[in-house]
Design a protein around this motif. Structure first.
Motif, PDB file in Angstrom:
ATOM      1  N   ILE A 110      33.347  61.385  13.622  1.00 11.96           N
ATOM      2  CA  ILE A 110      33.905  62.186  12.527  1.00 11.96           C
ATOM      3  C   ILE A 110      32.844  62.597  11.511  1.00 11.96           C
ATOM      4  N   ASP A 111      31.805  61.778  11.308  1.00  4.62           N
ATOM      5  CA  ASP A 111      30.733  62.181  10.391  1.00  4.62           C
ATOM      6  C   ASP A 111      29.989  63.393  10.939  1.00  4.62           C
ATOM      7  N   ALA A 112      29.725  63.387  12.239  1.00  3.42           N
ATOM      8  CA  ALA A 112      29.032  64.520  12.852  1.00  3.42           C
ATOM      9  C   ALA A 112      29.891  65.779  12.793  1.00  3.42           C
ATOM     10  N   ILE A 113      31.219  65.635  12.943  1.00  6.64           N
ATOM     11  CA  ILE A 113      32.116  66.790  12.843  1.00  6.64           C
ATOM     12  C   ILE A 113      32.064  67.377  11.437  1.00  6.64           C
ATOM     13  N   LEU A 114      32.137  66.521  10.407  1.00 11.50           N
ATOM     14  CA  LEU A 114      32.067  66.988   9.020  1.00 11.50           C
ATOM     15  C   LEU A 114      30.747  67.692   8.739  1.00 11.50           C
ATOM     16  N   GLU A 115      29.659  67.141   9.224  1.00  6.83           N
ATOM     17  CA  GLU A 115      28.346  67.756   9.019  1.00  6.83           C
ATOM     18  C   GLU A 115      28.271  69.113   9.709  1.00  6.83           C
ATOM     19  N   HIS A 116      28.819  69.202  10.917  1.00 12.75           N
ATOM     20  CA  HIS A 116      28.805  70.467  11.656  1.00 12.75           C
ATOM     21  C   HIS A 116      29.619  71.535  10.911  1.00 12.75           C
ATOM     22  N   VAL A 117      30.781  71.166  10.389  1.00 12.04           N
ATOM     23  CA  VAL A 117      31.625  72.114   9.654  1.00 12.04           C
ATOM     24  C   VAL A 117      30.938  72.553   8.364  1.00 12.04           C
ATOM     25  N   ALA A 118      30.270  71.616   7.670  1.00  9.12           N
ATOM     26  CA  ALA A 118      29.564  71.962   6.429  1.00  9.12           C
ATOM     27  C   ALA A 118      28.462  72.973   6.694  1.00  9.12           C
ATOM     28  N   ARG A 119      27.731  72.796   7.795  1.00 11.45           N
ATOM     29  CA  ARG A 119      26.696  73.774   8.155  1.00 11.45           C
ATOM     30  C   ARG A 119      27.318  75.116   8.512  1.00 11.45           C
ATOM     31  N   PRO A 167      30.836  77.178  -0.547  1.00 12.55           N
ATOM     32  CA  PRO A 167      31.469  75.859  -0.675  1.00 12.55           C
ATOM     33  C   PRO A 167      32.737  75.782   0.164  1.00 12.55           C
ATOM     34  N   ALA A 168      33.194  74.569   0.421  1.00 13.71           N
ATOM     35  CA  ALA A 168      34.442  74.379   1.168  1.00 13.71           C
ATOM     36  C   ALA A 168      35.608  74.956   0.378  1.00 13.71           C
ATOM     37  N   GLN A 169      36.542  75.599   1.082  1.00 13.15           N
ATOM     38  CA  GLN A 169      37.695  76.220   0.441  1.00 13.15           C
ATOM     39  C   GLN A 169      38.959  75.377   0.529  1.00 13.15           C
ATOM     40  N   ASP A 170      38.893  74.256   1.257  1.00 13.26           N
ATOM     41  CA  ASP A 170      40.066  73.395   1.387  1.00 13.26           C
ATOM     42  C   ASP A 170      39.597  71.967   1.620  1.00 13.26           C
ATOM     43  N   ASP A 171      40.498  71.016   1.366  1.00  7.59           N
ATOM     44  CA  ASP A 171      40.186  69.614   1.612  1.00  7.59           C
ATOM     45  C   ASP A 171      39.976  69.386   3.108  1.00  7.59           C
ATOM     46  N   CYS A 172      39.059  68.483   3.429  1.00  9.86           N
ATOM     47  CA  CYS A 172      38.772  68.153   4.832  1.00  9.86           C
ATOM     48  C   CYS A 172      39.018  66.666   5.060  1.00  9.86           C
ATOM     49  N   THR A 173      39.936  66.355   5.968  1.00  2.86           N
ATOM     50  CA  THR A 173      40.271  64.969   6.271  1.00  2.86           C
ATOM     51  C   THR A 173      40.339  64.781   7.784  1.00  2.86           C
ATOM     52  N   LEU A 174      39.768  63.666   8.254  1.00  3.44           N
ATOM     53  CA  LEU A 174      39.780  63.340   9.680  1.00  3.44           C
ATOM     54  C   LEU A 174      40.164  61.877   9.849  1.00  3.44           C
ATOM     55  N   LEU A 175      40.916  61.584  10.897  1.00  2.99           N
ATOM     56  CA  LEU A 175      41.286  60.214  11.268  1.00  2.99           C
ATOM     57  C   LEU A 175      41.117  60.075  12.780  1.00  2.99           C
ATOM     58  N   GLN A 176      40.394  59.049  13.192  1.00  7.70           N
ATOM     59  CA  GLN A 176      40.159  58.828  14.618  1.00  7.70           C
ATOM     60  C   GLN A 176      40.610  57.420  15.003  1.00  7.70           C
ATOM     61  N   VAL A 177      41.374  57.315  16.074  1.00  8.84           N
ATOM     62  CA  VAL A 177      41.811  56.030  16.625  1.00  8.84           C
ATOM     63  C   VAL A 177      41.286  55.950  18.053  1.00  8.84           C
ATOM     64  N   GLU A 178      40.385  55.014  18.318  1.00  9.30           N
ATOM     65  CA  GLU A 178      39.827  54.833  19.661  1.00  9.30           C
ATOM     66  C   GLU A 178      40.466  53.595  20.306  1.00  9.30           C
ATOM     67  N   TYR A 179      41.050  53.800  21.467  1.00 10.45           N
ATOM     68  CA  TYR A 179      41.707  52.699  22.170  1.00 10.45           C
ATOM     69  C   TYR A 179      40.687  52.028  23.083  1.00 10.45           C
ATOM     70  N   THR A 180      40.417  50.719  22.846  1.00 13.51           N
ATOM     71  CA  THR A 180      39.426  49.996  23.647  1.00 13.51           C
ATOM     72  C   THR A 180      40.040  49.348  24.865  1.00 13.51           C
ATOM     73  N   GLY A 181      41.374  49.069  24.805  1.00 11.21           N
ATOM     74  CA  GLY A 181      42.072  48.541  25.972  1.00 11.21           C
ATOM     75  C   GLY A 181      41.933  47.054  26.158  1.00 11.21           C
ATOM     76  N   ASN A 182      41.506  46.305  25.140  1.00 13.24           N
ATOM     77  CA  ASN A 182      41.372  44.853  25.267  1.00 13.24           C
ATOM     78  C   ASN A 182      42.735  44.213  25.025  1.00 13.24           C
ATOM     79  N   ALA A 183      43.644  44.366  25.982  1.00 19.38           N
ATOM     80  CA  ALA A 183      45.036  43.948  25.794  1.00 19.38           C
ATOM     81  C   ALA A 183      45.180  42.444  25.672  1.00 19.38           C
ATOM     82  N   GLN A 184      44.366  41.669  26.422  1.00 19.14           N
ATOM     83  CA  GLN A 184      44.497  40.211  26.384  1.00 19.14           C
ATOM     84  C   GLN A 184      44.175  39.669  25.007  1.00 19.14           C
TER      85      GLN A 184
END
Length: 565
Positions: free
Chosen positions: A513-522, A528-545
């Protein structure tokens, strides 16, 4: 004091009288600060405004990066060599005038040459040759005008200036009452009213609005010495109803620097019911001069007040941003089966985007939302809604029920705000329940592949009685669930082209998400940015036990706490 005739001097007049400063040092500082060599207590003068330097036989004035500039003979300068008789003004062309005097050589017989005396900073005053004595009447008028200038310049707050203006003009004209109106938008609002005996007047219904409009339209003074002899004015309803005999209306206009245009600040209105006016031509000139000077002082006072209010707004916004940051701060839960990460960057001091994350014993709940609009209003609604969502997730309220309750809450309050959002629940085995309410579609990043979660509902808070439904999907170990607000996909480059869903899908597989924000800023730079920018990432690792062990531990701890209670 004894004055060295061979020394250069600077003369000026303020509320304390006339001054003449001997420039016998290598440098003389001028500004609003008490530490300056020449102190000018004017809001438009910077604390360290300018310096006069002695360079050999010449004197040079240097602007010290002042806020509103330094002027020599009406021209704004950064640095200028001074000549005898040059007129200096600091802050604006309406500011007090300082006169520079070169060292004066003595005449052959040892007598000092006839010179000039600087009278005051008021418009309309001329340098008077000191070899001639003015008549007693003219000298009396001049003294009165000098006194008026000092009284006006002694005021700093707007009310002080307006009160002094009314007192002086009532004294000069001999009328019964006066009002000052200030321009607010397209209307003239009463700012101060005063009678000749000093009584404050709050009501302006008896004034002649037609006379005021005449003065505004003509951009100059409108006066009637005797309404009974004026066929048009004698028929005006306000004149007849209130038996007004004499009227003086003077626009208070500020001349724009560098051109002949003027800007209307307000209006001075004077009238009398007792009898006709008896102002001489000189009295009219004095009235015009006082009004012009008052307009300049009023302009500076309005600027100072606007600057003060702006500073207060900035301070309040900073406090609000700090409070909002505290209210919306989320401790990202650390889990064995999933890794969460989030960022939110408002385009103004405070914004209407937010994210949420709550860990329960069998799942992790997360969400992202975007309140309509920007700034303080959106932030207030955002902070309220985020608190509601957080409490309901902790209480295990179902996702559709959360959306329904929020919808009813916002619609019933009639605040004119709505929001788009995505709420998700990720379970230990990778199952995801998601609810999209008019928001940008969530992305599942599976290696280099992008999967869009397309199920959606209506926006929250727009219509009453809306029913919401959630949908399911399955994550595999290593999958990333990415949620963003429209500040990301709607960011525009200088050509006006949006970053778009395609731009996000292109970089999402290889970027956090940091790289995405940097890419959008460039992408939108240098704008300047014209709207708020928010990102949320959930990565599933699969360690069920391990996740099951965490869940069992959480249940056991909860049971112990309940037993102790």
């Amino acid at each position: 004091m004894t004055m060295d005739s061979k020394a250069a001097t600077l003369s000026y007049t303020d509320a304390n009288g006339e001054h003449r400063v001997v420039l016998d040092k290598p440098s003389t500082s001028i500004g609003r600060s008490p530490s300056q060599g020449v102190v000018l207590p004017d809001p438009s003068v910077s604390r360290q405004h300018a310096t006069i330097l002695r360079e050999g036989d010449e004197f040079v004035i240097v602007d010290q990066k002042s806020s509103y500039g330094t002027y020599v003979n009406g021209e704004r300068v950064e640095r200028a060599t001074l000549r005898d008789g040059d007129m200096l003004q600091l802050g604006s062309l309406e500011a007090s005038k300082l006169r520079f005097h070169s060292p004066a050589p003595e005449q052959a017989d040892g007598r000092k040459p006839a010179g000039t005396v600087l009278l005051t900073s008021l418009h309309g005053l001329q340098r008077v040759d000191n070899t001639e004595k003015p008549a007693a009447h003219e000298l009396g008028q001049l003294n009165w005008l000098l006194s008026a200038a000092r009284q006006l310049n002694a005021g700093s707050a707007i009310n002080d200036i307006l009160t002094t203006l009314l007192q002086l003009t009532l004294q000069l004209t001999g009328v019964e009452r006066g009002f000052v109106f200030l321009k607010e938008g397209e209307e003239m609002k009463l700012a101060r009213g005063l009678t000749s005996d000093g009584t404050i007047v709050q009501e302006d219904s008896a004034v002649s609005r037609r006379a005021m409009q005449r003065a505004i339209d003509s951009e100059r003074k409108f006066s009637i010495s005797d309404t009974l002899t004026d066929n048009a004015a004698s028929a005006w309803a306000s004149v007849m109803a209130n038996r007004i005999r004499s009227i003086y209306c003077i626009p208070l206009r500020k001349r724009e620097a560098g051109n002949a245009a003027t800007r209307l600040l307000g209006l001075l209105y004077l009238d009398s019911q007792i009898g006709p006016g008896h102002l001489s031509e000189v009295d009219h000139q004095l009235l015009d001069t006082i009004s012009t000077e008052a307009a300049a002082l009023l302009h500076n006072a309005l600027l100072a007040e606007a600057e003060y209010r702006t500073r207060l707004v900035r301070e309040e916004l900073a406090i609000a941003a700090k409070i909002q940051s505290g209210l919306m701060s989320i401790d990202i839960p650390v889990l064995s089966y999933a890794v969460l990460d989030a960022r939110s960057i408002p385009c103004l001091e405070i914004g209407g985007d937010f994210f949420n994350a709550v860990a329960l014993d069998d799942c992790v709940c997360a969400g992202i939302a975007d309140v309509s609009g920007k700034g303080v209003s959106a932030a207030i609604v955002g902070a309220t809604v985020q608190g509601i969502i957080h409490a309901q997730l902790m209480s295990r309220v179902g996702l559709p029920a959360i959306a329904s309750q929020l919808n009813q809450f916002l619609f019933s309050r009639s605040v004119g705000k709505y929001l788009t959002m995505v709420l998700v629940k990720l379970y230990l085995d990778g199952r995801v329940e998601y609810l999209n309410c008019g928001h940008i579609q969530p992305l599942v990043v599976r290696g280099s592949r992008i999967i869009r979660l397309e199920e959606s509902n209506l926006i929250v808070g727009l219509l009453p009685g809306v029913s919401y439904t959630s949908a399911m999907c399955q994550l595999e170990p290593g999958d990333r669930l990415l949620l963003v607000t429209d500040g990301i996909v709607e960011a525009e480059n200088p050509a006006g082209e949006p970053f778009g869903d395609g731009g996000l899908e292109t970089i999402a597989p290889a970027a956090n998400i940091d790289a995405i924000l940097e890419h959008v800023a460039r992408y939108h730079a240098p704008n300047p940015a014209q709207d708020d920018c928010t990102l949320l990432q959930v990565e599933y690792t699969g360690n069920a036990q391990a996740a099951s062990g965490d869940a069992a531990k959480t249940k056991a701890e909860t049971a112990v706490i309940a037993a102790r209670a």
